[in-house]
Design an enzyme around this catalytic site. Structure first.
Site, PDB file in Angstrom:
ATOM      1  CG  ASP A 130      -2.052   0.985   1.113  1.00 31.40           C
ATOM      2  OD1 ASP A 130      -2.619   1.363   2.155  1.00 31.40           O
ATOM      3  OD2 ASP A 130      -2.355   1.415  -0.023  1.00 31.40           O
ATOM      4  CE  LYS A 172      -0.811   3.362  -4.008  1.00 32.25           C
ATOM      5  NZ  LYS A 172      -0.773   2.598  -2.728  1.00 32.25           N
ATOM      6  CG  ASP A 214      -5.370  -0.277  -1.292  1.00 32.08           C
ATOM      7  OD1 ASP A 214      -5.250   0.822  -0.712  1.00 32.08           O
ATOM      8  OD2 ASP A 214      -6.447  -0.642  -1.812  1.00 32.08           O
ATOM      9  CG  ASN A 215      -4.431   2.055  -3.644  1.00 29.48           C
ATOM     10  OD1 ASN A 215      -3.584   1.995  -2.745  1.00 29.48           O
ATOM     11  ND2 ASN A 215      -5.636   2.580  -3.462  1.00 29.48           N
ATOM     12  CD  GLU A 217      -8.544   4.627  -0.328  1.00 29.50           C
ATOM     13  OE1 GLU A 217      -8.801   3.532  -0.856  1.00 29.50           O
ATOM     14  OE2 GLU A 217      -7.423   5.136  -0.375  1.00 29.50           O
TER      15      GLU A 217
HETATM   16  O1  77Q Z   1      -0.370   6.975  -2.807  1.00 28.06           O
HETATM   17  C1  77Q Z   1      -0.992   6.199  -2.089  1.00 28.06           C
HETATM   18  N1  77Q Z   1      -0.385   5.507  -1.118  1.00 28.06           N
HETATM   19  C2  77Q Z   1       1.080   5.659  -0.923  1.00 28.06           C
HETATM   20  C3  77Q Z   1       1.435   6.913  -0.093  1.00 28.06           C
HETATM   21  C4  77Q Z   1       2.928   7.122   0.017  1.00 28.06           C
HETATM   22  C5  77Q Z   1       3.637   5.899   0.547  1.00 28.06           C
HETATM   23  C6  77Q Z   1       5.082   6.204   0.874  1.00 28.06           C
HETATM   24  N2  77Q Z   1       5.680   5.030   1.491  1.00 28.06           N
HETATM   25  C7  77Q Z   1       5.213   4.413   2.586  1.00 28.06           C
HETATM   26  C8  77Q Z   1       6.056   3.366   2.911  1.00 28.06           C
HETATM   27  C9  77Q Z   1       7.077   3.355   1.959  1.00 28.06           C
HETATM   28  C10 77Q Z   1       8.226   2.553   1.795  1.00 28.06           C
HETATM   29  N3  77Q Z   1       9.065   2.817   0.762  1.00 28.06           N
HETATM   30  C11 77Q Z   1       8.805   3.841  -0.084  1.00 28.06           C
HETATM   31  C12 77Q Z   1       7.691   4.660   0.028  1.00 28.06           C
HETATM   32  C13 77Q Z   1       6.833   4.415   1.065  1.00 28.06           C
HETATM   33  C14 77Q Z   1      -2.470   6.079  -2.255  1.00 28.06           C
HETATM   34  C15 77Q Z   1      -3.144   7.028  -3.036  1.00 28.06           C
HETATM   35  C16 77Q Z   1      -4.541   6.960  -3.197  1.00 28.06           C
HETATM   36  C17 77Q Z   1      -5.247   7.966  -4.032  1.00 28.06           C
HETATM   37  C18 77Q Z   1      -4.865   9.309  -3.988  1.00 28.06           C
HETATM   38  C19 77Q Z   1      -5.518  10.252  -4.766  1.00 28.06           C
HETATM   39  C20 77Q Z   1      -6.586   9.856  -5.578  1.00 28.06           C
HETATM   40  F1  77Q Z   1      -7.234  10.778  -6.307  1.00 28.06           F
HETATM   41  C21 77Q Z   1      -6.976   8.539  -5.620  1.00 28.06           C
HETATM   42  C22 77Q Z   1      -6.309   7.591  -4.851  1.00 28.06           C
HETATM   43  C23 77Q Z   1      -5.276   5.939  -2.575  1.00 28.06           C
HETATM   44  C24 77Q Z   1      -4.602   4.991  -1.810  1.00 28.06           C
HETATM   45  O2  77Q Z   1      -5.291   3.972  -1.194  1.00 28.06           O
HETATM   46  C25 77Q Z   1      -3.205   5.037  -1.648  1.00 28.06           C
HETATM   47  O3  77Q Z   1      -2.604   4.053  -0.906  1.00 28.06           O
HETATM   48 MG    MG Z   2      -3.971   2.453  -0.592  1.00 29.18          MG
END
Ligand code: 77Q
Ligand code: MG
Length: 214
Positions: free
Chosen positions: A141, A144, A169-170, A199
């Site tokens: 998660d 991506k 996820d996603n 979500e």
């Molecule tokens: O970006 C998403 N998640 C990732 C966030 C950053 C993670 C950073 N991070 C954490 C641990 C880690 C370890 N290594 C490197 C990097 C690391 C996300 C986005 C949406 C979304 C957003 C806008 C929209 F219009 C529609 C959907 C929905 C989701 O459910 C999501 O999960």
């Molecule tokens: Mg997610």
């Protein structure tokens, strides 16, 4: 100084959830994100699919990539057997600071190890740092575009065994096309798509469950 969205989510938990009651923490975050401010938690609809995968698998070792505020961390940890361990990785220190407090409010800090840093740096160190042999379940998660490289890295580091489950996820929104193509076409995985919604919205999204065949 203004609060951040994760801080407002934490406040909602502290104001509305009961200490030591994971379900009330999950409910408080879902209420806030549905009625006050959208946030990128896996949410309740996909969360129920996550719960069923965890409950069916009864995993001893779980890796979560992407903690955010700890919503899915709390859902998973609340379903784990007594001696099971969940390692959750968060890149953003502000998110990690909030997640630690949310996980503690749920009373689950004893089952959860929150690690701060990047997946590419930490995956090769999992065995030596945490005494992990293999993961029974990995919940993807995080960024991506890291799902595929990190899956290949976990294979190379011997962190997956025959029967390990990847739950992503996603896979539709925001989407992980290269990862989906890989797990759906590789002879080393048996993949299954669970159609759902992004979500707190009506947009399509879903979880991809992939069993590593060894
Ligand atoms: O970006 C998403 N998640 C990732 C966030 C950053 C993670 C950073 N991070 C954490 C641990 C880690 C370890 N290594 C490197 C990097 C690391 C996300 C986005 C949406 C979304 C957003 C806008 C929209 F219009 C529609 C959907 C929905 C989701 O459910 C999501 O999960
Ligand atoms: Mg997610």
């Amino acid at each position: 100084t203004w609060s951040t969205r994760p801080q407002r989510i934490l406040r909602a938990v502290q104001q509305s959830a009961t200490r030591g009651d994971p379900r009330s923490v999950v409910r408080a975050i879902d209420q806030f994100c549905r009625h006050k401010e959208w946030a990128m938690n896996v949410g309740d609809e996909k969360g129920c699919i996550l719960d069923s995968v965890v409950s069916e698998l009864n995993p001893s070792t779980v890796l979560e990539l992407g903690t955010y505020c700890g919503y899915s961390t709390v859902r998973i940890a609340s379903l784990l057997p007594p001696h099971a361990k969940l390692i959750t990785l968060e890149f953003n220190p502000d998110f990690a600071a909030v997640a630690r407090q949310v996980i503690a409010w749920a009373g689950l800090q004893g089952k959860v190890q929150l690690v701060e840093g990047a997946s590419g740096d930490w995956i090769p160190k999992m065995k030596e740092q945490f005494g992990v042999k293999t993961f029974d379940l990995v919940f993807l998660d995080h960024w991506k575009d890291r799902y595929l490289p990190d899956t290949k890295l976990m294979e190379e580091c011997g962190l997956l065994r025959k029967g390990s489950i990847l739950l992503a996820d996603n896979v539709i929104c925001p989407g992980t096309p290269d990862y989906l193509e890989y797990v759906r076409n590789s002879p080393r995985y048996k993949s299954q798509y669970f159609k759902s919604h992004l979500e707190y919205t009506k947009a399509e999204d879903g979880l991809e469950k992939s069993v590593f065949l060894g």
